[in-house]
Write a protein that holds these residues in place. Structure first.
Motif, PDB file in Angstrom:
ATOM      1  N   TYR A   1      39.571  31.898  48.366  1.00  0.00           N
ATOM      2  CA  TYR A   1      39.216  30.308  48.238  1.00  0.00           C
ATOM      3  C   TYR A   1      37.880  30.053  48.405  1.00  0.00           C
ATOM      4  CZ  TYR A   1      44.395  30.746  48.192  1.00  0.00           C
ATOM      5  OH  TYR A   1      45.384  31.179  47.664  1.00  0.00           O
ATOM      6  N   ASP A   2      37.221  31.150  49.311  1.00  0.00           N
ATOM      7  CA  ASP A   2      35.527  30.859  49.323  1.00  0.00           C
ATOM      8  C   ASP A   2      34.882  31.132  47.865  1.00  0.00           C
ATOM      9  OD1 ASP A   2      33.247  30.669  51.001  1.00  0.00           O
ATOM     10  OD2 ASP A   2      32.888  32.646  50.338  1.00  0.00           O
ATOM     11  N   HIS A   3      35.553  32.075  47.135  1.00  0.00           N
ATOM     12  CA  HIS A   3      35.008  32.434  45.739  1.00  0.00           C
ATOM     13  C   HIS A   3      35.333  31.293  44.812  1.00  0.00           C
ATOM     14  CE1 HIS A   3      35.383  37.041  46.236  1.00  0.00           C
ATOM     15  NE2 HIS A   3      33.965  36.633  46.367  1.00  0.00           N
ATOM     16  N   LEU A   4      36.545  30.657  45.153  1.00  0.00           N
ATOM     17  CA  LEU A   4      36.881  29.436  44.198  1.00  0.00           C
ATOM     18  C   LEU A   4      35.851  28.318  44.495  1.00  0.00           C
ATOM     19  CD1 LEU A   4      38.449  28.203  42.163  1.00  0.00           C
ATOM     20  CD2 LEU A   4      40.282  27.548  43.475  1.00  0.00           C
ATOM     21  N   ARG A   5      35.759  28.075  45.823  1.00  0.00           N
ATOM     22  CA  ARG A   5      34.967  26.915  46.159  1.00  0.00           C
ATOM     23  C   ARG A   5      33.688  27.153  45.571  1.00  0.00           C
ATOM     24  NH1 ARG A   5      33.150  26.132  51.763  1.00  0.00           N
ATOM     25  NH2 ARG A   5      32.764  23.879  52.071  1.00  0.00           N
ATOM     26  N   ARG A   6      32.858  28.228  45.677  1.00  0.00           N
ATOM     27  CA  ARG A   6      31.650  28.617  45.262  1.00  0.00           C
ATOM     28  C   ARG A   6      31.535  28.307  43.944  1.00  0.00           C
ATOM     29  NH1 ARG A   6      28.049  32.250  48.914  1.00  0.00           N
ATOM     30  NH2 ARG A   6      29.133  32.324  50.946  1.00  0.00           N
ATOM     31  N   TRP A   7      32.451  28.907  43.143  1.00  0.00           N
ATOM     32  CA  TRP A   7      32.278  28.903  41.585  1.00  0.00           C
ATOM     33  C   TRP A   7      32.304  27.161  41.302  1.00  0.00           C
ATOM     34  CZ3 TRP A   7      30.235  30.591  37.781  1.00  0.00           C
ATOM     35  CH2 TRP A   7      30.325  30.275  36.462  1.00  0.00           C
ATOM     36  N   LEU A   8      33.445  26.655  41.848  1.00  0.00           N
ATOM     37  CA  LEU A   8      33.466  25.000  41.396  1.00  0.00           C
ATOM     38  C   LEU A   8      32.409  24.287  41.920  1.00  0.00           C
ATOM     39  CD1 LEU A   8      37.144  24.420  42.551  1.00  0.00           C
ATOM     40  CD2 LEU A   8      36.303  24.564  40.305  1.00  0.00           C
ATOM     41  N   THR A   9      31.587  24.711  42.928  1.00  0.00           N
ATOM     42  CA  THR A   9      30.179  24.328  43.194  1.00  0.00           C
ATOM     43  C   THR A   9      29.380  24.470  42.369  1.00  0.00           C
ATOM     44  OG1 THR A   9      31.054  24.096  45.774  1.00  0.00           O
ATOM     45  CG2 THR A   9      28.711  23.637  45.315  1.00  0.00           C
TER      46      THR A   9
ATOM     47  N   ARG B   1      30.420  35.790  55.574  1.00  0.00           N
ATOM     48  CA  ARG B   1      29.653  34.694  54.850  1.00  0.00           C
ATOM     49  C   ARG B   1      30.817  34.071  54.116  1.00  0.00           C
ATOM     50  NH1 ARG B   1      27.224  37.588  58.155  1.00  0.00           N
ATOM     51  NH2 ARG B   1      24.988  37.893  57.980  1.00  0.00           N
ATOM     52  N   ILE B   2      31.882  33.823  54.708  1.00  0.00           N
ATOM     53  CA  ILE B   2      32.736  32.774  54.206  1.00  0.00           C
ATOM     54  C   ILE B   2      32.464  31.659  54.718  1.00  0.00           C
ATOM     55  CG2 ILE B   2      35.255  32.032  54.126  1.00  0.00           C
ATOM     56  CD1 ILE B   2      36.161  35.258  54.503  1.00  0.00           C
ATOM     57  N   GLN B   3      32.123  30.639  53.837  1.00  0.00           N
ATOM     58  CA  GLN B   3      31.308  29.660  54.185  1.00  0.00           C
ATOM     59  C   GLN B   3      32.477  28.680  55.068  1.00  0.00           C
ATOM     60  OE1 GLN B   3      30.193  27.610  50.310  1.00  0.00           O
ATOM     61  NE2 GLN B   3      28.131  28.691  50.453  1.00  0.00           N
ATOM     62  N   PRO B   4      31.991  27.756  55.858  1.00  0.00           N
ATOM     63  CA  PRO B   4      32.931  26.927  56.777  1.00  0.00           C
ATOM     64  C   PRO B   4      33.387  25.893  55.756  1.00  0.00           C
ATOM     65  CG  PRO B   4      30.649  27.122  57.797  1.00  0.00           C
ATOM     66  CD  PRO B   4      30.583  27.597  56.494  1.00  0.00           C
ATOM     67  N   PRO B   5      34.850  25.689  56.090  1.00  0.00           N
ATOM     68  CA  PRO B   5      35.483  24.534  55.123  1.00  0.00           C
ATOM     69  C   PRO B   5      34.726  23.130  55.390  1.00  0.00           C
ATOM     70  CG  PRO B   5      37.093  25.413  56.403  1.00  0.00           C
ATOM     71  CD  PRO B   5      35.721  26.249  56.971  1.00  0.00           C
ATOM     72  N   THR B   6      34.869  22.151  54.565  1.00  0.00           N
ATOM     73  CA  THR B   6      34.367  21.037  54.857  1.00  0.00           C
ATOM     74  C   THR B   6      34.851  20.485  56.253  1.00  0.00           C
ATOM     75  OG1 THR B   6      34.497  20.591  52.398  1.00  0.00           O
ATOM     76  CG2 THR B   6      34.074  18.746  53.811  1.00  0.00           C
TER      77      THR B   6
ATOM     78  N   ASP C   1      32.482  32.959  31.696  1.00  0.00           N
ATOM     79  CA  ASP C   1      33.778  33.178  31.159  1.00  0.00           C
ATOM     80  C   ASP C   1      34.913  33.874  31.837  1.00  0.00           C
ATOM     81  OD1 ASP C   1      32.714  31.693  28.839  1.00  0.00           O
ATOM     82  OD2 ASP C   1      32.567  33.633  27.413  1.00  0.00           O
ATOM     83  N   ALA C   2      34.367  34.786  32.495  1.00  0.00           N
ATOM     84  CA  ALA C   2      35.479  35.617  33.439  1.00  0.00           C
ATOM     85  C   ALA C   2      35.800  34.529  34.594  1.00  0.00           C
ATOM     86  CB  ALA C   2      34.771  36.815  33.969  1.00  0.00           C
ATOM     87  N   MET C   3      34.645  33.855  35.344  1.00  0.00           N
ATOM     88  CA  MET C   3      35.082  33.026  36.213  1.00  0.00           C
ATOM     89  C   MET C   3      36.013  31.976  36.027  1.00  0.00           C
ATOM     90  SD  MET C   3      33.740  34.416  38.834  1.00  0.00           S
ATOM     91  CE  MET C   3      34.056  33.350  40.220  1.00  0.00           C
TER      92      MET C   3
ATOM     93  N   ASP D   1      25.088  35.420  43.821  1.00  0.00           N
ATOM     94  CA  ASP D   1      25.008  34.089  44.536  1.00  0.00           C
ATOM     95  C   ASP D   1      26.342  33.408  44.565  1.00  0.00           C
ATOM     96  OD1 ASP D   1      22.358  33.906  45.721  1.00  0.00           O
ATOM     97  OD2 ASP D   1      21.736  32.919  43.831  1.00  0.00           O
ATOM     98  N   VAL D   2      26.893  33.596  43.310  1.00  0.00           N
ATOM     99  CA  VAL D   2      28.070  32.883  43.259  1.00  0.00           C
ATOM    100  C   VAL D   2      29.364  33.646  43.769  1.00  0.00           C
ATOM    101  CG1 VAL D   2      30.255  32.681  41.573  1.00  0.00           C
ATOM    102  CG2 VAL D   2      27.842  31.859  40.949  1.00  0.00           C
ATOM    103  N   LEU D   3      28.882  35.063  43.899  1.00  0.00           N
ATOM    104  CA  LEU D   3      30.298  36.017  44.663  1.00  0.00           C
ATOM    105  C   LEU D   3      29.958  35.973  46.189  1.00  0.00           C
ATOM    106  CD1 LEU D   3      30.203  38.802  42.076  1.00  0.00           C
ATOM    107  CD2 LEU D   3      31.927  36.883  42.301  1.00  0.00           C
ATOM    108  N   GLY D   4      28.832  35.380  46.498  1.00  0.00           N
ATOM    109  CA  GLY D   4      28.453  35.388  47.878  1.00  0.00           C
ATOM    110  C   GLY D   4      27.939  36.864  48.327  1.00  0.00           C
ATOM    111  N   LEU D   5      27.472  37.501  47.534  1.00  0.00           N
ATOM    112  CA  LEU D   5      26.709  38.714  47.677  1.00  0.00           C
ATOM    113  C   LEU D   5      25.342  39.024  47.471  1.00  0.00           C
ATOM    114  CD1 LEU D   5      29.733  40.685  45.828  1.00  0.00           C
ATOM    115  CD2 LEU D   5      29.275  40.743  48.425  1.00  0.00           C
TER     116      LEU D   5
END
Length: 473
Positions: free
Chosen positions: A48-56, A106-111, A351-353, A397-401
């Motif tokens: 869900y961190d990945h999803l959150r980062r991608w949506l952001t 580095r899983i970002q803290p939730p809101t 496209d993959a994301m 960056d998107v992957l947090g890596l």
RNA sequence: GGUGGAUUGGCCGAGAGGCGAGGCAGCGGCCUGCAAAGCCGUCCACACCGGUUCGAAUCCGGUAUCCACCUCCA
């Protein structure tokens, strides 16, 4: 450009359309803080961190709520078993372990991260509403047991396609729950038991007690995201009964609730799901001792989020090799072009994301960028190589890596000073090695390289001279 | 028994009715004083049996094996 996600409820890929343009409300089931975090918890949070980062990244304003269930049968049980710790102390200690593990990756803290114990009034209110609407009943004389009335809710089972629920051993189920009208009925509120701590109970009009398992998520999701919101996520093992019951009680309360249900696959060790009874649990702490956190993060993201992820003995070593290939390329680029800035991701990556967050395919795009970037540098095309490096950074960056991103930066000033001191010494020794090599004194030059190697410093010769790095960093 | 899912090359792991994902490991080559890193090449896989099709690993039917949930679980 649309984002498609697999909705567990309708069992199909669906185009993601937010309720409010540009905004995403997302609720993710966090842990019951009863014991230490394991690899599965990390994977789930990472998904869900990945999803959150991608949506952001795609311009959405994401509100991510991930709960902490800190009052529950298991919390009380484990605290009682240990005997020396209050249940709330245990819960908080475990919560901090989870936070530490998430931070390490580095899983970002939730809101926001609501605790169940801080939302008891909201749960009581929801139970009251369900009783009022005729979908919940208190057991007479039980001093507080309240159940959801599944027979009153015809949609029950809609999330997991459970139309007929066969309950073979009624007596067993009824054992701890006298008065239940239907074996499928589940507890919304549990009457206080004399052997349980007084601190784990709250007053209500139907009796003193504590919340049942599922009610906290319905209450917290609604409290912070509203009666309808975009995405609900959680582990596949929570689909039934937890999410089924959560949906039933929220819908029966008159809430539209989640528009999209996401479920992440589990982690398997030796083809089997990890579980305490099998003794194959792999805890976050062990994992983080076995490899650098960024490598663990790479590994945990290397399978599609809906697939089962196999943990096997060489998995981390393989992830290390793969990730270091990327890092080596970035370091090469940095030597050529100085500090790098992130560019834009490739269309293949995007496209993959967008296609149900297909990170394995996105990683393939990243590796393609790295390989062709290396080829460009090999061919002397520094400009092209640097472009690829910037593209790679954007994907990372998107992957947090992104190892150069602030989130991964070493914060210790002592570390920087040590590094500078080491660099001064190493540079001097490398100069004498270069001199030896000019003299064709390879015995001396190899001895210097071997000395470095035994100290954990890797020396590599390039056309631009030797450079060094610390092994495993 | 019910509900889902899976079976891909030495390993991990995507995808997909015709155009060899990607990574790791191995092998050969280039480069290198030797290495390392990198690049190129190689290793042409999709459980089994039928069917549809000009063509199936990909669709359909069946078989086998495995996994998850139905009890607490990310």
């Amino acid at each position: 450009m649309t984002i498609r996600l697999y909705d567990s409820k309708s069992a199909q890929l669906r185009e993601f359309v937010p309720l409010v343009a540009g905004q995403v409300g997302m609720y993710v089931c966090g842990p019951t803080v009863q014991s230490s975090p394991h690899i599965g918890h990390l994977r789930s949070a990472l998904v869900y961190d990945h999803l959150r980062r991608w949506l952001t990244h795609e311009g959405f304003a994401v509100t991510l709520v991930r709960n902490v269930t800190d009052i529950d049968d298991k919390v009380l049980e484990n605290a009682r078993a240990a005997g020396v710790e209050q249940w709330w102390a245990l819960a908080y200690r475990m919560e901090r372990e989870f936070t530490d593990a998430y931070s390490a990756l580095r899983i970002q803290p939730p809101t926001y991260e609501p605790r169940a114990t801080a939302c008891i009034p909201d749960m009581i209110e929801l139970v009251r509403l369900l009783m009022k609407r005729g979908h919940a009943y208190a057991i007479p004389g039980s001093n507080g047991n309240v159940y959801f009335d599944t027979a009153s809710w015809s949609s029950y089972g809609e999330l997991t396609n459970q139309t007929v629920m066969v309950m073979p051993q009624i007596e067993q189920l009824d054992d701890g729950a006298p008065g239940k009208r239907d074996p499928r009925d589940f507890a919304l509120w549990k009457a206080h038991k004399p052997e349980e701590p007084e601190s784990a109970s709250w007053d209500t009009s139907w009796g003193r007690g504590r919340p049942g398992w599922h009610i906290e998520c319905s209450a917290m999701a609604t409290k912070y995201l509203g009666t309808t919101f975009d995405i609900h996520g959680g582990g596949l093992d929570l689909r039934f009964p937890h999410h089924e019951n959560e949906l039933a009680q929220s819908a029966a309360a008159g809430h539209d609730f989640a528009q999209l249900w996401l479920h992440n696959g589990l982690v398997a060790v030796g083809d089997q799901k990890m579980s305490k009874s099998l003794g194959n649990s792999l805890y976050a702490a062990q994992l983080l001792e076995s490899a650098r956190a960024i490598v663990v993060r790479y590994f945990l993201g290397s399978a599609h989020y809906r697939s089962q992820l196999e943990f096997h003995p060489t998995a981390l070593a393989e992830a290390k090799s793969a990730f270091e290939r990327i890092e080596t390329f970035l370091a090469r680029a940095a030597r050529v072009g100085g500090p790098l800035k992130s560019g834009k991701v490739t269309n293949e990556f995007r496209d993959a994301m967008n296609d149900d967050m297909s990170i394995p395919t996105a990683l393939a795009a990243l590796h393609d960028t790295v390989r062709s970037g290396n080829a460009l540098f090999d061919a002397g095309n520094d400009k092209g190589g640097l472009t690829n490096a910037r593209t790679a950074l954007a994907m990372l960056d998107v992957l947090g890596l992104n190892p150069y991103a602030p989130e991964w930066a070493g914060t210790s000033s002592e570390g920087a000073a040590t590094r500078a001191a080491l660099d001064s010494l190493v540079t001097r020794l490398l100069a004498s090695r270069a001199h030896a090599r000019e003299q064709k004194d390879f015995v001396t030059s190899d001895r210097i390289r071997d000395d470095f190697a035994s100290a954990g410093i890797i020396v590599e010769d390039t056309p631009q001279g030797a450079h060094w790095s610390i092994d495993g960093e």
